[in-house]
Structures are given as C-alpha cells and as structure tokens.
Write an enzyme that holds these catalytic residues in place. Structure first.
Site, short mmCIF file in Angstrom:
data_model
loop_
_atom_site.label_atom_id
_atom_site.label_comp_id
_atom_site.label_asym_id
_atom_site.label_seq_id
_atom_site.Cartn_x
_atom_site.Cartn_y
_atom_site.Cartn_z
N ASP A 1 0.83 -1.20 0.00
CA ASP A 1 0.00 0.00 0.00
C ASP A 1 0.87 1.25 0.00
O ASP A 1 0.58 2.23 -0.70
CB ASP A 1 -0.92 -0.03 1.23
N GLU B 1 -1.93 -5.40 -3.65
CA GLU B 1 -0.96 -4.61 -2.90
C GLU B 1 0.18 -5.49 -2.38
O GLU B 1 1.35 -5.08 -2.38
CB GLU B 1 -1.66 -3.90 -1.74
#
Length: 226
Positions: A47, A119
């Site tokens: 992320d 992610e």
C-alpha cells in the site's frame, strides 16, 4: 514454482528471484499457518509502495496542480476498487491461496481480497527487485488510469446526486444488503437506488467504498442510456 504461479508471473511481467515472496503475497489469512505466513504484512508495505509511486507520477504529470487537486486523483488511483480492477486484469483471483470457507463464499471474486492481494504482490516485487523495478511495474499495470484520473477522481456519490437533481429527482438512497467476513476484514454489499427504481449493487471492505462503487456503477448505467 508451480505452473499456475509461473503463468501468473508471466502475466505480471516479473520473474521472481525469490519465488517465496510471490507465494506469500497470494496467501490469504484463511489458509495461513505458522509455517505458511499470510500476505497481510506485504499488503501493508505494498500500500505504501503504491502510494509513493502514484504520488510521484501525479506530480510529474501535472506540475501546476495544487494539493487540493492532486488528493482526489491520488485517492482514485490507490483505492481498493482500482487495485481490484488491476488484479482482475491479471487474473490474480485464479492463483489466490484461500481457505475452504473463502473459496465457497466466492473469495476469488471479492473486491477486498483481490485489492489486498494486489498490494501484497506489489510489495513482493519491491522486496524481490527494489523500488525502481516496482515503480516501473506499477506504472505499466495501471497504464492509462494515470492519464485519465482527472475524470475518475470525481466523487461518484456527488456525481450521482448532481445527475438526479438535474432531472428533478430526489437524492439517491443507499441500502446495506449484507455484511460478510470477520470483524477485522468485513465485506459490505450496498445497493444505490434512484427514486425511479433503478439500482446497482457493489461490494467493498467499507460502507463508504461500497456506496461509492455502487453509485459509480449506477451513474455509468444511467449515463449510457439514450
């Protein structure tokens, strides 16, 4: 590396020097064990890597944009829905390692699971080959989304409300259809509806994201009609 992971690696466009990183990135908590860790730590890292890549790309793409202009564009590029779209392009769901309960509940198609795994895969590439390689990969996978983000950055709930008001309709409504999954990783399904009866549903890891996705889908359908 198994044949399915080799095929995924080819679709991803990265050959892993440490294949165990890819295996971990695709391992959902529902099937993790002490000797088979899940992808949550990689998701956390990925992320941040994605965020840095997109922040840098937006600054380079529009050198005169203010923070207020950049922030919604950034949010549109890193939101769970966008990550899940990229994951679907890669057929990531086909190689997710899931527990039986998640498989039976359609986990390979769940937006939240796909986004989290995407992610984690970004983080796996970063850990395997460094930031420059990860940045190149992310920009390639996100492709035209970066250039088109000015339009995509509009808040879909606001846009749908403006569309309704322009036609003399009351504001859209939002109904929670279901909530599934454990408390730490819920999946909400929300229906957006117009007073004329049209509805669209969407699922996401938060009510707000699900409402936005449902609004986006409903607005797209209404705008496509003659």
């Amino acid at each position: 590396m198994s044949a399915d992971l080799q095929a995924f690696s080819a679709r991803l466009g990265h050959r892993f020097q440490r294949p165990e990183l890819l295996v971990r990135a695709l391992t959902h908590p529902s099937i993790a064990t002490a000797s088979r860790p899940d992808n949550q730590r990689l998701e956390f890292l990925g992320d941040r890597v994605l965020g840095l890549v997109m922040a840098e790309a937006l600054l380079m793409a529009d050198k005169g944009a203010s923070e207020g202009q950049l922030a919604p564009r950034f949010n549109a590029l890193v939101r769970k829905e966008t990550c899940a779209e990229v994951a679907r392009d890669l057929e990531l769901g086909e190689v997710l390692r899931l527990g039986r309960s998640e498989m039976l509940s359609g986990g390979r198609r769940k937006e939240a699971l796909l986004a989290d795994a995407m992610e984690a895969v970004i983080a796996a590439v970063y850990r395997d080959a460094g930031f420059d390689v990860a940045r190149t990969l992310v920009l390639r996978l996100w492709g035209d989304r970066v250039g088109q983000v000015k339009a995509d950055a509009r808040d879909p709930k606001t846009s749908l409300q403006e569309w309704a008001q322009a036609r003399g309709l009351p504001p859209p409504g939002y109904d929670e259809i279901s909530r599934e999954g454990p408390p730490h990783q819920p999946v909400f399904t929300i229906a957006a509806r117009l007073s004329t009866g049209e509805t669209e549903q969407a699922s996401a890891g938060s009510k707000r994201q699900a409402e936005q996705a449902a609004a986006r889908a409903l607005l797209a359908r209404m705008e496509s009609q003659p």
